[in-house]
Scaffold this motif. Sequence first.
Motif: not given
Lengths: 720, 451
Positions: A40-56
């Motif tokens: 679970f945690a390894v997939r949270l890079f994008s939330v930490l680096r950007y924000e909680s948002m939908i991709h692509e």
Amino acid sequence: MAPPALDSLPAPLRSLRLKTKQQELLLRVSALALIYVLAFAVRLFSVLRYESMIHEFDPYFNYRTTLFLTENGFSEFWNWFDSESWYPLGRVVGGTLFPGLMVTAALLHRLLHALSLAVHIREVCVLTAPFFAANTTLVAYAFGREIWDSGAGLVAAALIAIVPGYISRSVAGSYDNEGVAIFALLLTFYLFVRAVNTGSLAWALASAFGYFYMVSAWGGYVFIINLIPLYVLVLLVTGRYSQRLYVAYNCMYVLGMLLAMQIRFVGFQHVQSGEHMAAMGVFFLLQVFFFLDWVQYLLNDARLFKSFLRITLTCVITVGALALGIGTASGYISPWTGRFYSLLDPTYAKDHIPIIASVSEHQPTAWSSFMFDFHILLFLFPAGLYFCFKRLSDATIFIVMYGLTSMYFAGVMVRLILVAAPAVCLISAIAASATIKNLTTLIRTKSRSPQTTSGKTTGSKAAAKGAVDQSLPFQHNAAIALLLGAFYLLSRYAIHCTWVTSEAYSSPSIVLAARGHNGGRVIFDDYREAYYWLRQNTPPDAKIMSWWDYGYQITAMGNRTVIVDNNTWNNTHIATVGRAMSSYEDEAYEIMQSLDVNYVLVVFGGVTGYSSDDINKFLWMVRIGGGVFPVIKEPDYLVNGEYRIDKGAAPKMLNCLMYKLCYYRFGELTTEYGKPPGYDRVRGVEIGNKDIKLEYLEEAFTTSNWIVRIYKVKPPKNRS
Amino acid sequence: MLPLSLRTLATRTLLLLVIASAVSCSSLPPEDGIRVVSAEKRIDLTGPIVKVFLTLKVENAPTASEASRVLLAFTPTEVQHLSIVKATRAEGKHKKKAFVPLSIEASELATTAPDAPRLYSVLLSTPLKPGDATTLEVLYMLTHSLEPFPAEISQSESQLVYYRDSAVLLSPYHVLEQVTYIKMPSNRIESFTRVDPTTRAGSEVKYGTYNNQMPNSYLPILVHYENNRPFAVVEELVRKVEISHWGNIQITEQYKLKHGGARHKGVFSRLEYQSRPSVSGASSFKNLLVRLPPRVHSVYYRDEIGNISSSHLRTDSHKSELEIEPRYPLFGGWHCTFTVGYGLPLQDFVFESVDGRRYINLTFGCPLLDTVVDDLTVKTSYSYLDVVGRTTVVLKKKNVVGEHNVPFQVYYEFNPIFMLAEPLMLISAVLLFFVAFIAYLHMDLSIRKSS
């Protein structure tokens, strides 16, 4: 001091001391729990680096539909006719999507709200994929235990938790069907193998439900419905037919098929489409097999049975072939679809369906991406196959077949690496686990043996020591070295996976980030700037024309009607847009008028150097447009087969709508120091047409970094 | 229900409800003998909000009775746009001169005629004796009173507006001597009505002096001038205040922002906007300043589609300033919605009153500087147990300007024991889970006896 103290403990407390088995269980459970958290945690890079948002791209459609589902309820969702996309055709959303993902997220949302946790549906959507990836590790553990042992299961769970091939589709924010589908796929396979191993109806039923979930979630269910019959066929051919198999397959197939028919998008395809015929064929074959088995048992006469077999087989084959022939000829059974063909023949799409070939994730896989996505698993995989063949069972045959077929598909299309990832992890886990287990037993037994021999008589001791000296140091050290090597490789794998996740797969692609001159992070938020401008400052019924890539995002974020979107169901409609983009302005204006277009949106990277822009995609628009409208010819846009935008470009290229819209007034802008104005930073050339005049359109909005440009289509002139 | 008392906006502020009570006769002459000896009207047109400062020297006739109020007159259009009226009275002589705030109420003497002036009474703290004179300072603000003309402008044009008023003071009283000044932001004045004597000096136009005007005189004037100040209008603002007694006040503010000036017409060229920022889009604006209390924390700025990365927060011990940029520059008629949220330390805003109740002391109004808010809603609630719902106080007000940022208090009763409810719920849930798990492990649920 410690042992007496322990002994002096009262009896009930002493019973709390763990036995070896309990210790093992505790270790296993805590390792699994850690793997679960890690996945679970390894997939949270994008939330930490950007924000909680939908991709692509696609996830925006899924998000929009989920929002609709939570706001309007299931029956509204099921009957939803979306007039905001594919103008003027519209789209029957309820009947043309796999609802599994949306329903899952909506249920999770409802559950959290029932626990009075007031989270927004967006957060639920963002975290759905990581959550299911974490659940997949549990399934992988159970699957590994089923085919090998619990050690292999643990290794499989650990490998799948961080395998880049899977992470690429399941990072936080990547709210796509695959996020839950891989979980469903692996679960179905696991339950089916379990059913085959036990012959239990309950497991077969469970696997039918797993299959149902998979069908509701992703079009990739076709892989299951072809792999499982193939597996059954192989078992039949290799003489591994058993009652267990009969029970498992029949129950799974019949119930799974009936359940799958409840999904509107799938409907009666299980009995009507060519892709599903293999499963039905195997189902009937299994009945024949069972019948023959029974007859053989009754007849008890080899010669009589042989003749009976001959007659029955001929009859069955003729009837089957006739049924298939008549079904296909009468159109009752639909032929294989283009997508299916393009899987079997990698060159098919390129020649026949440009719209499939234009998507980068549908390209054949390069070796580098195999290495990138699998790393050490790539050579653990053959080793695992070796172990599987060494200990052949129904379960290992399944995983071998799953591994080999999915590897083939992964080679055909980049995105199918995802399907191969669980199989590769499982097979590699068998290799890793078996090797490490062998090595550790070697080290243990050898290190214990000198002690046991030392207790013997002095005479034999010397002899024994000699024997030990001869063979042991070498084996022992080699085992240690190999073990260290294995750990080194596994740790490299972990490092590689984390690096890949953080660098390659955690970018939302809506927000672009770059390094500034002073090393600081520069954010290009142009997409959302443009979409929000559309949302706020255009009439609510405005129709936006853009290339289909941006359709989902415009409807989800801009809340405006689009002509085409990422659900590429109508090739002609897309070709019309492609034709408009590649025509001269006056011709394009007529097309746009006929489609009631109010705004045209183009994506342009010439100022920032953002390379996946519309100029780079333009040849596909020409190809797709030309595929339907022969007026558009690809050579008109090329110079000696070369794609150019500078002074030497083809005249048609320099004056087509897309070129004009991208480069309008770009010729006056200096993009880079020391370069002439109008220097395109993506193509690295000065543009060829700097004096662009627009007659039928006017610039309505351009984002701060020029990435998105929106033009307003002027109303027709009054007749004079 | 919990007893909640609301000590509203300080007395200075005034809820502007036009009382439609039926007083029959039109342009009723006031029965007292007040007349205006001298009046000075200064109209400040430099911003999007019209500010008018009136200095009235009023005198009570020697033969009349004591006067306890002075009436102010506004046209019906002005009343619609009137945001705030404040009045002070100069008391004492030269050195000890002090301005005493006075309260104002809508007068009962309103008329039914549609275009008759609407009256407001300034209630004097001490009645004006016959023959005495006093000086009143009145400030009132009008929103949406500058009409852009031309109503649509292109990117390179600057914004011109009309302002309509009267050269003479509209008053129910006899005005002996009066002068009007109009201040504009720049020298560019397209035209102004001449009502002699009228003089112009730079960016200021002076009307007057006029002598001996009859009650209810009105001489319409029209000023057409350049005003490029941002016409930021918050069409709707909802502020939610959530009190957690664990030490935090969470405030969420949802804005619906609009550029209320001349509508943008035709092309928006980013090239022009980037290369010639001074001439291109002169009336547009791209950033706003939000003034927040000090010690603000966890500030966010986002909209429906995600975080907006262009904002800066500066804090010091007196105030915090949040500079926000909407996703795109706002041109005339363009909209933009966003949400600003932040947390505040509880001890700075919630206090215990002498009678044991608690009260929260917050600022009313909009923290966005220089804006007009058309529709403001403030919701205050305190949350201690989500399962029983939240008691919420809702304050609503239309036509709010910066002058309305005054403190208000909400009193409520709260038992600190309820603070423990949520942790206890969590603890018991986890406990139950473990107990259930232990019970499951110790029970044999299989039908068949395991061998």
